[in-house]
Design a protein around this motif. Structure first.
Motif, PDB file in Angstrom:
ATOM      1  N   TYR A  85      44.665  37.971  50.299  1.00 37.77           N
ATOM      2  CA  TYR A  85      45.658  36.922  50.037  1.00 37.77           C
ATOM      3  C   TYR A  85      45.014  35.613  49.588  1.00 37.77           C
ATOM      4  CZ  TYR A  85      49.876  34.128  50.518  1.00 37.77           C
ATOM      5  OH  TYR A  85      50.945  33.314  50.263  1.00 37.77           O
ATOM      6  N   GLU A  86      43.926  35.231  50.195  1.00 40.51           N
ATOM      7  CA  GLU A  86      43.283  33.949  49.866  1.00 40.51           C
ATOM      8  C   GLU A  86      42.671  33.933  48.470  1.00 40.51           C
ATOM      9  OE1 GLU A  86      43.689  31.180  51.626  1.00 40.51           O
ATOM     10  OE2 GLU A  86      44.920  32.429  52.933  1.00 40.51           O
ATOM     11  N   SER A  87      42.305  35.089  47.944  1.00 40.13           N
ATOM     12  CA  SER A  87      41.685  35.137  46.617  1.00 40.13           C
ATOM     13  C   SER A  87      42.499  35.980  45.629  1.00 40.13           C
ATOM     14  CB  SER A  87      40.252  35.677  46.720  1.00 40.13           C
ATOM     15  OG  SER A  87      40.258  36.975  47.271  1.00 40.13           O
ATOM     16  N   ARG A  88      43.752  36.187  45.908  1.00 37.60           N
ATOM     17  CA  ARG A  88      44.587  37.010  45.024  1.00 37.60           C
ATOM     18  C   ARG A  88      44.637  36.412  43.611  1.00 37.60           C
ATOM     19  NH1 ARG A  88      47.506  33.588  47.913  1.00 37.60           N
ATOM     20  NH2 ARG A  88      49.504  32.791  47.188  1.00 37.60           N
ATOM     21  N   PRO A  89      44.851  37.270  42.617  1.00 31.78           N
ATOM     22  CA  PRO A  89      44.875  36.791  41.218  1.00 31.78           C
ATOM     23  C   PRO A  89      45.981  35.766  40.954  1.00 31.78           C
ATOM     24  CG  PRO A  89      44.666  39.173  41.308  1.00 31.78           C
ATOM     25  CD  PRO A  89      44.974  38.722  42.714  1.00 31.78           C
TER      26      PRO A  89
END
Length: 138
Positions: A85-89
């Protein structure tokens, strides 16, 4: 000159991390090299290992996350939450403010039937400017 849109007074949204936007039909989640590197890092994998496991190349278009047989994103956990979630596109970060979802009030309401975060009373009120910025990113 700013164009006045039907959502000129803003729209409320709060991501519930329910995963309902992460599957349900075939599609593409386009990823950049920077996003791939960030997701790999969050998962504790090398970029190469992540790509070989979770990315497919679409000839002439770019790289997209793979899907499971039921069309859910491969990064959707069993609990319905995004594993990264923190690095989702950016495509995921700009949901539900995609052109197709905010083109008309009818499309927004259709999106809201699928996504419990749309029109959430406790959700952030996104301004027209913020929504338009999201639309431009994806």
């Amino acid at each position: 000159m700013e164009i006045q849109r039907w959502y000129k007074d803003g729209l409320r949204f709060k991501c519930r991390q329910c995963g309902k936007c992460c599957g349900g039909g075939p599609g593409f989640v386009w990823t950049s090299e920077e996003e791939i590197a960030a997701i790999a890092k969050e998962l504790g994998m090398s970029k190469e290992e992540f790509e070989s496991t979770f990315i497919r190349k679409v000839r002439g278009r770019g790289k997209t996350l793979k899907e499971r047989a039921n069309f859910d994103c491969v990064l959707l956990g069993e609990d319905g939450k995004c594993l990264v979630y923190e690095s989702r596109p950016i495509q995921c970060r700009t949901w539900p403010f995609w052109d197709a979802c905010v083109e008309t009030p009818r499309e927004w309401n259709r999106t809201a039937k699928r996504c419990p975060g749309c029109n959430a009373k406790e959700g952030k009120l996104y301004t027209q400017e913020e929504i338009d910025e999201s639309r431009e990113k994806f």
